[in-house]
Design a protein around this motif. Structure first.
Motif, short mmCIF file in Angstrom:
data_model
loop_
_atom_site.label_atom_id
_atom_site.label_comp_id
_atom_site.label_asym_id
_atom_site.label_seq_id
_atom_site.Cartn_x
_atom_site.Cartn_y
_atom_site.Cartn_z
N GLY A 53 -15.21 -86.52 8.50
CA GLY A 53 -15.84 -86.28 9.80
C GLY A 53 -15.20 -87.09 10.90
O GLY A 53 -15.00 -86.61 12.02
N LEU A 54 -14.83 -88.34 10.57
CA LEU A 54 -14.16 -89.19 11.56
C LEU A 54 -12.81 -88.61 11.93
O LEU A 54 -12.43 -88.59 13.11
N ARG A 55 -12.08 -88.13 10.94
CA ARG A 55 -10.77 -87.54 11.22
C ARG A 55 -10.91 -86.25 12.04
O ARG A 55 -10.13 -86.00 12.96
N ALA A 83 -10.45 -83.56 17.19
CA ALA A 83 -11.06 -82.83 18.30
C ALA A 83 -10.91 -83.60 19.61
O ALA A 83 -10.64 -83.01 20.66
N THR A 84 -11.07 -84.93 19.53
CA THR A 84 -10.90 -85.75 20.74
C THR A 84 -9.46 -85.69 21.24
O THR A 84 -9.22 -85.58 22.45
N GLU A 128 -5.39 -83.74 25.00
CA GLU A 128 -4.18 -82.95 25.21
C GLU A 128 -4.41 -81.84 26.24
O GLU A 128 -3.61 -81.64 27.16
N LEU A 129 -5.52 -81.11 26.08
CA LEU A 129 -5.81 -80.02 27.01
C LEU A 129 -6.15 -80.55 28.39
O LEU A 129 -5.82 -79.91 29.40
N SER A 166 -15.70 -80.00 20.08
CA SER A 166 -15.76 -81.40 19.67
C SER A 166 -17.21 -81.85 19.49
O SER A 166 -17.55 -82.52 18.49
N ALA A 167 -18.06 -81.49 20.44
CA ALA A 167 -19.48 -81.85 20.33
C ALA A 167 -20.11 -81.18 19.11
O ALA A 167 -20.91 -81.80 18.39
#
Length: 297
Positions: A33-35, A40-41, A46-47, A181-182
């Motif tokens: 989950g952390l990875r 996602a972060t 990047e975006l 991400s959320a």
């Protein structure tokens, strides 16, 4: 096979192993989950960077268009042209750099299509702008104004509009990545909470079962020992357990059987002694009677 057929050590080992496996599962899920959250972060960053590049690209283009229009409105005044020309060239270089950066970073089909469209519209705008200044330099103001209103401004609007579409597209990607991400965070939290709850339930059930499997036969053994100590040898000892506590109950049963046999033997010996005592007493009485009779004779 029932739970109490296992040895106490096996049961304890199974309980600790189950808790350890659940702990490892929780740790693995937390790590994954952390990875996933980190990925996602990073995707959002990047975006967001790409959207910032697009915004700077669109702003620089709008600025250069405004400068070109200022030069056009001044009718190619030498002072105005001398002031804006280096700035336009510098900003054009920056626009080209930003466009190249986006062409390298954009991977979506929609983004690539928009970049191709913008490149085409930029080339059209530059061509009509060059044509406008060429006609303006000839002194044909009427023709230049016609080109400005009929070609340059529409080309500039199309060019800026396409860049606005690109900026909106990038911002939509940022928003979608933030939403994902959320959702990833919520999903991981839900999985962790579920697995943690499962771990608590399994650990509680195992602790209850193991504790009960130990305390029940111990209490039974204490009850049997107390009954035997009180002289009650009729207490029943029955068990089908195969663990150490079952061995204890079987040993108590064997002890009770041996004690019954011993008591029986003692009682039999006591009965024999009583019989012999009665016979001796009867013989003594008979002897005494004969002795009295002999004395009397």
């Amino acid at each position: 096979m029932s739970f109490h057929q296992f040895k106490v050590g096996q049961r304890l080992g199974f309980g600790f192993l189950s808790v350890l496996l659940l702990l490892m599962a929780v740790t693995a899920l937390a790590w994954n989950g952390l990875r996933a959250t980190q990925a996602a972060t990073e995707r959002v960053i990047e975006l967001e960077h790409r959207a910032s590049v697009t915004e700077e690209w669109a702003a620089s283009t709008t600025l250069n268009i405004s400068r070109a229009l200022a030069v056009a409105k001044s009718r190619a005044d030498p002072e105005v042209d001398a002031y804006f020309k280096p700035l336009i060239a510098q900003t054009s270089t920056r626009i080209s750099e930003l466009q190249k950066t986006l062409e390298e970073e954009v991977t979506s089909d929609e983004g690539k299509a928009l970049l191709a469209k913008i490149a085409t519209l930029r080339a059209e705008y530059i061509d009509v702008r060059k044509n406008f200044f060429a006609v303006l330099n000839t002194g044909d103001t009427a023709a230049a104004n016609q080109i400005l209103s009929g070609k340059v401004l529409p080309a500039a609007d199309r060019y800026s509009g396409a860049q606005g579409e690109m900026l909106a597209h990038q911002r939509s990607l940022v928003q979608a990545a933030m939403t994902e991400s959320a959702a990833t965070v919520r999903r991981n939290v839900a999985w962790l909470a579920s697995l943690a709850a499962l771990a608590v339930v399994v650990a509680s059930v195992l602790a209850w079962r193991i504790t009960r499997s130990v305390t029940e036969p111990v209490n039974q053994a204490v009850s049997i020992a107390s009954a035997v100590a009180d002289g009650n040898l009729a207490v029943q000892v029955q068990t089908d357990r195969k663990d150490e506590l079952g061995d204890l109950l079987n040993a108590l049963s064997a002890m009770k059987t041996a004690l019954i046999q011993t008591v029986g033997q003692v009682r039999s010996a006591t009965d024999s002694i009583n019989t012999a005592s009665v016979e001796i007493a009867s013989g003594n009485q008979d002897l005494s009677a004969r002795t009295e009779q002999a004395a009397s004779n």
